[in-house]
Design a protein around this motif. Structure first.
Motif, PDB file in Angstrom:
ATOM      1  N   ASP A 193       0.614  -0.846   0.201  1.00 48.93           N
ATOM      2  CA  ASP A 193      -0.238   0.047  -0.298  1.00 48.93           C
ATOM      3  C   ASP A 193       1.082   1.251  -0.083  1.00 48.93           C
ATOM      4  N   ASN A 194       0.793   2.223  -0.873  1.00 50.25           N
ATOM      5  CA  ASN A 194       1.572   3.287  -1.129  1.00 50.25           C
ATOM      6  C   ASN A 194       1.131   4.050   0.013  1.00 50.25           C
ATOM      7  N   GLU A 195       2.072   5.216   0.594  1.00 46.35           N
ATOM      8  CA  GLU A 195       1.876   5.777   1.959  1.00 46.35           C
ATOM      9  C   GLU A 195       2.385   7.130   1.116  1.00 46.35           C
ATOM     10  N   TYR A 196       1.997   8.466   2.143  1.00 47.02           N
ATOM     11  CA  TYR A 196       2.326   9.727   1.494  1.00 47.02           C
ATOM     12  C   TYR A 196       2.837  10.449   2.503  1.00 47.02           C
ATOM     13  N   ASP A 197       4.582  10.973   2.431  1.00 46.27           N
ATOM     14  CA  ASP A 197       4.625  11.924   3.242  1.00 46.27           C
ATOM     15  C   ASP A 197       4.589  13.387   2.667  1.00 46.27           C
ATOM     16  N   TYR A 198       4.401  13.826   4.200  1.00 48.85           N
ATOM     17  CA  TYR A 198       3.760  15.826   3.544  1.00 48.85           C
ATOM     18  C   TYR A 198       5.051  16.190   4.430  1.00 48.85           C
ATOM     19  N   PHE A 199       5.238  17.152   3.553  1.00 51.00           N
ATOM     20  CA  PHE A 199       6.396  17.793   3.596  1.00 51.00           C
ATOM     21  C   PHE A 199       6.490  19.390   3.925  1.00 51.00           C
ATOM     22  N   THR A 200       7.102  20.022   4.957  1.00 48.50           N
ATOM     23  CA  THR A 200       7.017  21.319   5.079  1.00 48.50           C
ATOM     24  C   THR A 200       9.172  22.029   3.722  1.00 48.50           C
ATOM     25  N   ALA A 201       8.899  23.344   3.862  1.00 47.84           N
ATOM     26  CA  ALA A 201       9.960  23.672   3.812  1.00 47.84           C
ATOM     27  C   ALA A 201       9.745  24.976   4.574  1.00 47.84           C
TER      28      ALA A 201
END
Length: 368
Positions: A193-201
């Motif tokens: 199952d694909n997962e998601y990495d939420y990122f900020t800069a």
């Protein structure tokens, strides 16, 4: 039934791939495939072959490798100026353009477009480019150049990677080179199952009273234990390389090393996914290549303890089943990280044993 004039080397790899996105589709998502009714992680054949070709550059002299380019005229121009330093850049370009257009001219039964240039990537060896340059320099004053002679310069002198991976020329099939190697799309031995990495800069120069992010995004990824397969028709490879057994055996050895150790570089800085295989099985066969992906048509399931060990066990059991029911057992087999009937070795032992066995077998083929 054995074909004594044929030699196939099969490569089977079980390898864990940590959270990563090494091969993406047009939407930026990790590539996947449906197999056995469930979604699997997938890395395309093209992606892994690209990684292998890049590793070849580390171990082979560049004269033994090919260039895949649309800038064929510039490539041949460079060879012309390398042969004759007195020739001007403009004259070299004109000569290169002339010989390349003759070499790439489609057969008479195919329509030729006006002002046609190289529109698709073309795989050419350093030797072939040099031969084109040398030929046009020797015949630059001729009123008419033999097209057949020019095309033969491209058909002969294949580099190791062209002999392994082949070449397709859509406009002139006579310039094609049959691939001696096949590389399967790698798939996970289990459901993913694909997962998601939420990122900020954050902008380093942003005002202190601005606490918000200056960039946000999402990277999709997955992790898996993969089954990877490739095969090399050694008899065809030796023929494409001019019948030189030692060169062919060395090429298979480098293919083995690159297939085992390479890793596609997609999102590598983000995920540092540089892993090596958990298990490797290499076999020499005379009947036909055999992909053992059927071992994982029923996905491996585990509650805890991981997928590596059950995947290796599944592969060993399925291989034994195939050998008992359909095909001869391999003439020779080496394994890293596996039990069973194969000779247990490390990577250096595998590469050395494989090359020695191939030289011996090709000598016997020549006698037979």
């Amino acid at each position: 039934m054995k074909n004594l004039d044929r030699i196939y080397v099969d490569f089977h790899v079980i390898q864990t791939v940590p959270p990563s996105c090494i091969n993406r589709d047009d939407t930026g998502s990790p590539k996947t495939a449906l197999y056995g009714g469930v979604r699997r992680a997938r890395v395309s054949s093209q992606s892994w072959k690209r990684a292998m070709r890049k590793m070849f550059c580390e171990d082979f002299d560049e004269k033994n490798l090919g260039i895949r380019t649309k800038r064929l005229i510039e490539f041949v121009q460079g060879e012309i100026q390398g042969i004759s330093s007195k020739i001007s850049s403009e004259e070299a370009k004109n000569l290169a353009s002339k010989i390349v257009k003759i070499a790439m001219e489609p057969p008479k039964n195919r329509k030729k477009k006006k002002n046609e240039e190289i529109k698709a990537l073309f795989f050419i060896s350093k030797v072939q480019a040099y031969n084109l340059a040398d030929y046009i320099l020797k015949h630059q004053g001729d009123d008419k150049i033999d097209t057949k002679e020019v095309k033969e310069l491209i058909k002969n002198g294949n580099s190791i990677d062209i002999a392994l991976f082949g070449r397709m020329a859509a406009d002139d099939p006579n310039l094609n080179a049959d691939a001696s190697a096949q590389v399967a799309h790698s798939i996970s031995t289990h459901r993913v199952d694909n997962e998601y990495d939420y990122f900020t800069a954050i902008d380093d120069l942003a005002p202190k009273d601005n606490p918000g992010a200056d960039m946000i995004g999402v990277v999709e990824y997955n992790s898996s234990t993969m089954y990877r397969y490739a095969t090399v028709a050694v008899h065809n490879l030796a023929r494409e390389l001019g019948g030189e057994k030692e060169v062919a055996a060395a090429a298979v050895g480098e293919f083995a090393k690159a297939f085992i150790q390479s890793m596609p570089t997609g999102k590598q800085n983000t995920f540092a996914n540089r892993t090596l295989p958990d298990a490797v099985l290499v076999t020499i066969r005379r009947d036909q290549p055999i992909n053992l992906v059927g071992a994982f048509e029923e996905p491996v399931r585990t509650v805890e303890g991981g997928y590596v060990k059950p995947s290796i066990q599944r592969l060993e059991k399925y291989a034994e089943q195939v050998y008992n029911q359909y095909a001869d057992a391999p003439e020779k087999a080496w394994a890293i990280g596996m039990d069973g009937q194969a000779e247990s070795v490390n990577l250096n032992g595998l590469l050395q044993g494989l090359q020695n066995a191939l030289i011996h077998d090709m000598e016997n083929v020549a006698k037979e």
